[in-house]
Write an enzyme that holds these catalytic residues in place. Structure first.
Site, PDB file in Angstrom:
ATOM      1  N   ARG A   1       0.840  -1.218   0.000  1.00  0.00           N
ATOM      2  CA  ARG A   1       0.000   0.000   0.000  1.00  0.00           C
ATOM      3  C   ARG A   1       0.867   1.257   0.000  1.00  0.00           C
ATOM      4  NH1 ARG A   1      -3.030  -3.594  -0.638  1.00  0.00           N
ATOM      5  NH2 ARG A   1      -5.199  -3.763   0.036  1.00  0.00           N
TER       6      ARG A   1
ATOM      7  N   SER B   1     -10.498  -0.536   3.628  1.00  0.00           N
ATOM      8  CA  SER B   1      -9.658  -0.702   4.822  1.00  0.00           C
ATOM      9  C   SER B   1      -9.183   0.673   5.289  1.00  0.00           C
ATOM     10  CB  SER B   1      -8.427  -1.541   4.506  1.00  0.00           C
ATOM     11  OG  SER B   1      -8.793  -2.806   4.049  1.00  0.00           O
TER      12      SER B   1
ATOM     13  N   GLU C   1      -4.422   3.699   6.321  1.00  0.00           N
ATOM     14  CA  GLU C   1      -4.171   3.363   4.921  1.00  0.00           C
ATOM     15  C   GLU C   1      -4.764   4.462   4.055  1.00  0.00           C
ATOM     16  OE1 GLU C   1      -5.164   1.407   1.161  1.00  0.00           O
ATOM     17  OE2 GLU C   1      -6.514   0.682   2.716  1.00  0.00           O
TER      18      GLU C   1
HETATM   19  N1  EPU Z   1     -10.345 -10.606  10.419  1.00  0.00           N
HETATM   20  C1  EPU Z   1     -10.923 -10.689  11.668  1.00  0.00           C
HETATM   21  N2  EPU Z   1     -11.861  -9.761  11.995  1.00  0.00           N
HETATM   22  C2  EPU Z   1     -12.241  -8.775  11.157  1.00  0.00           C
HETATM   23  C3  EPU Z   1     -11.636  -8.691   9.901  1.00  0.00           C
HETATM   24  C4  EPU Z   1     -10.685  -9.628   9.535  1.00  0.00           C
HETATM   25  O1  EPU Z   1     -10.606 -11.557  12.466  1.00  0.00           O
HETATM   26  O2  EPU Z   1     -13.121  -7.996  11.524  1.00  0.00           O
HETATM   27  C5  EPU Z   1      -9.358 -11.638  10.036  1.00  0.00           C
HETATM   28  C6  EPU Z   1      -9.945 -12.562   8.954  1.00  0.00           C
HETATM   29  O3  EPU Z   1     -10.657 -13.606   9.496  1.00  0.00           O
HETATM   30  C7  EPU Z   1      -8.698 -13.027   8.250  1.00  0.00           C
HETATM   31  C8  EPU Z   1      -7.769 -11.844   8.364  1.00  0.00           C
HETATM   32  O4  EPU Z   1      -8.255 -11.040   9.416  1.00  0.00           O
HETATM   33  O5  EPU Z   1      -8.135 -14.114   8.928  1.00  0.00           O
HETATM   34  C9  EPU Z   1      -7.650 -11.046   7.069  1.00  0.00           C
HETATM   35  O6  EPU Z   1      -8.920 -10.562   6.690  1.00  0.00           O
HETATM   36  P1  EPU Z   1      -9.300 -10.309   5.154  1.00  0.00           P
HETATM   37  O7  EPU Z   1      -8.967 -11.491   4.344  1.00  0.00           O
HETATM   38  O8  EPU Z   1     -10.686  -9.774   5.128  1.00  0.00           O
HETATM   39  O9  EPU Z   1      -8.288  -9.213   4.647  1.00  0.00           O
HETATM   40  P2  EPU Z   1      -7.699  -7.893   5.341  1.00  0.00           P
HETATM   41  O10 EPU Z   1      -6.285  -8.147   5.703  1.00  0.00           O
HETATM   42  O11 EPU Z   1      -8.592  -7.368   6.409  1.00  0.00           O
HETATM   43  C10 EPU Z   1      -6.739  -6.971   3.105  1.00  0.00           C
HETATM   44  C11 EPU Z   1      -6.753  -5.671   2.359  1.00  0.00           C
HETATM   45  C12 EPU Z   1      -8.063  -5.503   1.616  1.00  0.00           C
HETATM   46  C13 EPU Z   1      -8.225  -6.666   0.643  1.00  0.00           C
HETATM   47  C14 EPU Z   1      -8.191  -7.984   1.438  1.00  0.00           C
HETATM   48  C15 EPU Z   1      -8.218  -9.200   0.557  1.00  0.00           C
HETATM   49  C16 EPU Z   1      -5.319  -4.181   3.633  1.00  0.00           C
HETATM   50  C17 EPU Z   1      -5.234  -3.000   4.541  1.00  0.00           C
HETATM   51  N3  EPU Z   1      -6.548  -4.570   3.286  1.00  0.00           N
HETATM   52  O12 EPU Z   1      -7.739  -6.880   4.101  1.00  0.00           O
HETATM   53  O13 EPU Z   1      -7.993  -4.313   0.863  1.00  0.00           O
HETATM   54  O14 EPU Z   1      -9.448  -6.577  -0.065  1.00  0.00           O
HETATM   55  O15 EPU Z   1      -6.958  -8.039   2.197  1.00  0.00           O
HETATM   56  O16 EPU Z   1      -7.007  -9.355  -0.110  1.00  0.00           O
HETATM   57  O17 EPU Z   1      -4.295  -4.714   3.251  1.00  0.00           O
HETATM   58  C18 EPU Z   1      -8.431  -1.975   0.981  1.00  0.00           C
HETATM   59  O18 EPU Z   1      -7.223  -1.813   0.848  1.00  0.00           O
HETATM   60  O19 EPU Z   1      -9.222  -0.994   1.088  1.00  0.00           O
HETATM   61  C19 EPU Z   1      -8.958  -3.321   1.023  1.00  0.00           C
HETATM   62  C20 EPU Z   1     -10.255  -3.585   1.211  1.00  0.00           C
END
Ligand code: EPU
Length: 336
Positions: A161, A235, A331
């Site tokens: 990012r 995010s 972010e």
């Molecule tokens: N999780 C929780 N609780 C929550 C949210 C997530 O426990 O409320 C856990 C999930 O269960 C999972 C882990 O956290 O084990 C990761 O969650 P998720 O796969 O939803 O991805 P993320 O890390 O929260 C990132 C990106 C997203 C992107 C997704 C999928 C960042 C800051 N965000 O989110 O990007 O869509 O991966 O690749 O890196 C964005 O940048 O605006 C965005 C939405």
């Protein structure tokens, strides 16, 4: 390209905060942009789709909205296409268009809000793919000299990012257009578990890039709020990356950690998980809250102001820091 004064930016940011800009104009060409870049309008802010920005107060200078359009295949080899798009093109329709050209590689980035020009600034990423994986080069106008420069992938210094446009060259250039290198062969990236699960549930064993795009759209729609229905900026924080020492310290504080191992003994911890552990998932204070299905997304339930969203974000930051000793970094681009 007429300059308007004291303009509401309510409809131009997906968090739907009603701030005003002292001056506002949109541009559709380099010619129009150059005419608008007058030194007496300071500060300057370039707005794309408004999906990764939080205005925390009225903007005292000039907001310029990039509406440079156009998308075309500019080169074709046996293996790949070079596809160019104007910075003002909305991202998701561009992804769908690329698939229609049989040019593959953007499918995992389906349904991301925002514009083509904003995509390289924060090296957008989702479901196993980052923009840098498909990036070829970009053209940008240097504001001070009004000269156009081409940036290679190396010169953009992409990170998680992150890019040179968020660091050393922050505010120095206006991105005009981006060129992508997209493949002719179909070899979609299905490494992300939820993509595999979704395709399996649909009975698809050999997915096409279009199938992966549909799966990503399905996953995003089920997990993330649609800004048109519940204003948000995706995010809000980055997932923190910590070293081994800090990881060990974190392990002492909590039994089950969700993490991803990174190169060089580093660990990425999902910020959404950290926030959920502190009890802030689905929490609401006035019109601002964290999304009930994904704690990393802050939402505006209606009428929240920029300062209210920022104050709420800081409370979340503080809760995570107190519990885990980890400082979450926004972010989203905080302007104000
Ligand atoms: N999780 C929780 N609780 C929550 C949210 C997530 O426990 O409320 C856990 C999930 O269960 C999972 C882990 O956290 O084990 C990761 O969650 P998720 O796969 O939803 O991805 P993320 O890390 O929260 C990132 C990106 C997203 C992107 C997704 C999928 C960042 C800051 N965000 O989110 O990007 O869509 O991966 O690749 O890196 C964005 O940048 O605006 C965005 C939405």
């Amino acid at each position: 390209m007429q300059i308007q004064h004291n303009t509401s930016l309510l409809g131009l940011n997906t968090m739907a905060v009603d701030v005003r800009s002292a001056a506002f104009a949109s541009f559709q060409s380099v010619h129009e942009l150059k005419a608008l870049l007058k030194p007496y309008y300071q500060p300057l802010f370039i707005l794309g789709g408004g999906s990764n920005v939080l205005f925390t107060r009225d903007f005292p200078g000039l907001v310029l909205r990039n509406e440079m359009m156009g998308r075309e295949v500019i080169q074709e080899t046996d293996d790949y296409f070079l596809v160019q798009a104007g910075a003002g093109e909305p991202w998701h329709p561009f992804v769908l268009w690329s698939l229609e050209q049989n040019a593959y590689g953007l499918e995992n980035l389906s349904l991301i809000p925002g514009s083509v020009g904003a995509a390289p600034i924060q090296n957008i990423g989702a479901y196993g793919v980052e923009l840098k994986d498909v990036f070829h080069e970009l053209q940008a106008l240097h504001i001070a000299s009004q000269e156009i420069r081409t940036f290679s992938k190396e010169e953009c210094a992409f990170g998680y990012r992150d890019s040179v446009f968020k660091n050393a060259l922050k505010g120095a250039y206006v991105i005009l257009g981006v060129t992508f290198r997209l493949q002719k062969s179909q070899s979609p990236n299905t490494s992300y578990g939820m993509i595999q699960k979704t395709l399996a549930a649909w009975g698809i064993n050999e997915p096409s890039p279009e199938d992966v795009s549909r799966a990503v759209i399905h996953i995003r729609s089920s997990k993330l709020p649609d800004p048109a229905e519940l204003p948000n900026t995706g995010s809000f924080f980055k997932n923190p990356v910590i070293d081994e020492e800090e990881f060990k310290r974190l392990k002492c504080r909590t039994s089950e950690i969700v993490f991803y191992e990174m190169p060089n003994n580093q660990f990425k911890i999902p910020a959404g998980w950290l926030i959920e552990q502190t009890g802030w998932k689905g929490k609401r204070d006035g019109a601002v809250g964290t999304y009930e299905k994904q704690a990393l997304v802050l939402v505006n339930h209606g009428g929240a102001t920029g300062p209210e969203v920022w104050a709420f974000a800081q409370q979340v930051q503080q809760a995570v820091e107190e519990r885990f000793g980890i400082r979450l970094e926004p972010e989203v681009n905080i302007v104000g």
